[in-house]
Scaffold this motif. Structure first.
Motif, PDB file in Angstrom:
ATOM      1  N   MET A 365       5.408 -12.282  -4.894  1.00 44.90           N
ATOM      2  CA  MET A 365       5.546 -11.381  -5.639  1.00 44.90           C
ATOM      3  C   MET A 365       4.342 -11.188  -6.618  1.00 44.90           C
ATOM      4  N   GLU A 366       4.525 -10.325  -7.574  1.00 41.82           N
ATOM      5  CA  GLU A 366       3.475  -9.951  -8.550  1.00 41.82           C
ATOM      6  C   GLU A 366       3.951 -10.091 -10.112  1.00 41.82           C
ATOM      7  N   MET A 367       3.114 -10.668 -10.732  1.00 38.15           N
ATOM      8  CA  MET A 367       3.691 -10.997 -12.333  1.00 38.15           C
ATOM      9  C   MET A 367       2.583 -10.491 -13.213  1.00 38.15           C
ATOM     10  N   TYR A 381       1.663   0.010 -16.569  1.00 33.13           N
ATOM     11  CA  TYR A 381       0.787  -1.066 -15.802  1.00 33.13           C
ATOM     12  C   TYR A 381       0.315  -0.612 -14.691  1.00 33.13           C
ATOM     13  N   GLU A 382      -1.092  -1.182 -14.472  1.00 32.26           N
ATOM     14  CA  GLU A 382      -1.757  -0.811 -13.245  1.00 32.26           C
ATOM     15  C   GLU A 382      -1.686  -2.148 -12.312  1.00 32.26           C
ATOM     16  N   LYS A 383      -2.377  -1.808 -11.327  1.00 27.35           N
ATOM     17  CA  LYS A 383      -2.426  -2.948 -10.392  1.00 27.35           C
ATOM     18  C   LYS A 383      -3.244  -4.234 -10.730  1.00 27.35           C
ATOM     19  N   ILE A 440       3.811   0.285  -8.098  1.00 24.82           N
ATOM     20  CA  ILE A 440       4.825  -0.473  -8.076  1.00 24.82           C
ATOM     21  C   ILE A 440       4.671  -1.867  -7.517  1.00 24.82           C
ATOM     22  N   PRO A 441       4.843  -2.811  -8.368  1.00 27.45           N
ATOM     23  CA  PRO A 441       4.614  -4.339  -8.057  1.00 27.45           C
ATOM     24  C   PRO A 441       5.319  -4.725  -7.122  1.00 27.45           C
TER      25      PRO A 441
END
Length: 462
Positions: A365-367, A381-383, A440-441
């Motif tokens: 996942m990305e946080m 938010y960006e990547k 989209i994270p």
């Protein structure tokens, strides 16, 4: 409005009578104790299945009883002679087109529309499909080419469909369903379980049982050709397998079958010779014309070349489950000794190890790590704002731990109830170039089977 705490945000509760057909309400932990109960998550859609039934539940942002208004039951036509059953499910999402892919124990791939209509049926290989894995890398600054695929994992066999081929087939089907003629043709097709009028979608298939049968596998991406080999238009893919004999194995997959010169001649001569002999035999011994003609069953295609690269054997340790990072450069592997190995799939080196996590499940996942939410609340938010993490669900401990990749600390611990399961929305195919402003994270969801609550793990630490 969704209820939020420091760790998760509640999205709603699954609620419908049809859940009892899958075992809900009969006992505690019904969602995780049945090995034949499968689940697949997409945006506002949850699919649950047992051996013969698929239940699709949908919900909206303003209604938090999941499945109360939108639900579809799908009963695939399965062969009772072979004891065929549903063995894998996964969503396929192409922009505004969403369908459900189903793998069976007889090696068939079935694709259903949201209303339960059978779109496609194709034999892959005569073996149980263990997993349908959807992944890809979109064309952006860091990737020159877009590589999107559906990987089908079987015992000792791995197959690959290109996302563009599947998208083309689905677009054609949806266009043809607009005519009354196709509606009649589709009904006739659904009623006939022996005919197979579906057009074959091209795919590649490889045998990866050099080091024994595999429990799970994945194609991690494109890799360069081997040394001393002429440049060609053929693609080479890197595959990782795990199993009982070898905890980790790696292969180079080629689209070329690499037959020898003699084999190439035989492949042309033998079928022609056999056809001539068969035709001559029919002239001498004519069969009974009264017997009804029988249609041959579709045959899987031959294997392409799979070259073994390396393997890790460490008995009695056995590989159990595998999950890939979005880029495919990292893989989290659980084994029978309660360990979790973080594998660099390009260098084929284990870069991290966790112990004491029996029956664990992992998802990347990305946080938002080290980000001040007060300063960034007024912009998207960006990547680059997100950090790749690994969510480890330890059911015996009743917790979910979030670890920063690759060698970062544990940044969050979440308590979860018994009978819970972590889920992740499927990869979304897209032909357009990814935009950092609309990034989209990668998220992880938590489904409590006993209470029916579906939650999403918060991206920020605050």
């Amino acid at each position: 409005m969704a209820k939020r705490n420091n760790a998760t945000t509640s999205l709603g509760f699954i609620s419908c009578e049809e859940l009892t057909e899958l075992g809900a309400g009969t006992r505690e932990s019904w969602l995780v104790d049945n090995p034949f109960l499968l689940s697949a998550l997409d945006t506002h859609s949850l699919a649950l299945s047992n051996k013969s039934l698929i239940l699709v539940l949908g919900w909206s942002d303003d209604h938090h009883l999941i499945g109360s208004n939108s639900r579809v039951k799908i009963h695939p036509t399965l062969s009772p002679i072979n004891g065929e059953f549903i063995s894998a499910i996964e969503w396929l999402v192409f922009d505004d087109v969403r369908v459900l892919a189903v793998g069976t124990s007889s090696g068939y791939l079935l694709i259903f529309s949201l209303d339960g209509s059978l779109i496609h049926k194709q034999i892959i290989y005569r073996a149980r499909i263990l997993k349908l894995r959807v992944r890809g890398t979109k064309k952006d600054i860091s990737h020159d080419l877009s590589n999107e695929e559906v990987c089908i994992v079987m015992n000792g066999v791995i197959a690959r469909f290109d996302g563009a081929d599947l998208q083309s087939m689905l677009q054609q089907w949806f266009q043809e369903t607009q005519t009354d003629f196709w509606d009649q043709k589709r009904k006739k097709r659904d009623d006939d379980e022996f005919d197979n009028p579906f057009e074959r979608v091209p795919y590649q298939v490889w045998s990866v049982n050099k080091y024994g049968a595999c429990a799970d596998a994945a194609i991690t991406g494109v890799m360069p050709p081997p040394l001393m080999e002429f440049e060609s238009s053929q693609h080479y893919y890197r595959a990782i397998t795990i199993g009982n004999d070898a905890v980790i194995s790696a292969y180079r997959l080629s689209e070329n079958k690499n037959r020898s010169f003699v084999g190439a001649i035989l492949s042309k001569v033998v079928p022609a010779t056999f056809s001539t002999i068969a035709s001559f035999s029919k002239l001498i011994w004519r069969s009974d014309k009264s017997s009804p003609p029988t249609k041959p069953e579709p045959k899987p295609q031959p294997f392409a070349r799979a070259s073994p690269l390396t393997c890790l054997k460490d008995p009695p340790r056995k590989g159990e489950k595998l999950t890939l990072s979005p880029s495919g450069t990292l893989a989290a592997i659980t084994d029978s000794l309660g360990r979790i190995l973080l594998l660099d799939t390009q260098a084929l080196v284990v870069v991290r190890l966790w112990k004491g996590y029996r029956d664990a499940n992992c998802l990347f996942m990305e946080m938002l790590v080290n980000k001040d939410s007060a300063l960034t609340s007024n912009r998207e938010y960006e990547k680059s704002d997100y950090c790749l993490c690994l969510a480890i669900h330890a059911p015996k401990k009743g917790i979910i731990e979030i670890w920063q990749m690759r060698t970062g600390p544990r940044i969050k611990t979440i308590q979860c109830a018994k009978g819970s399961k972590i889920l992740q929305p499927t990869y979304r195919f897209s032909s357009s170039v990814a935009s950092s402003s609309s990034y989209i994270p990668l998220e992880v969801f938590l489904l409590n089977g006993d209470s029916g609550q579906l939650s999403v793990i918060n991206r920020s630490l605050s």
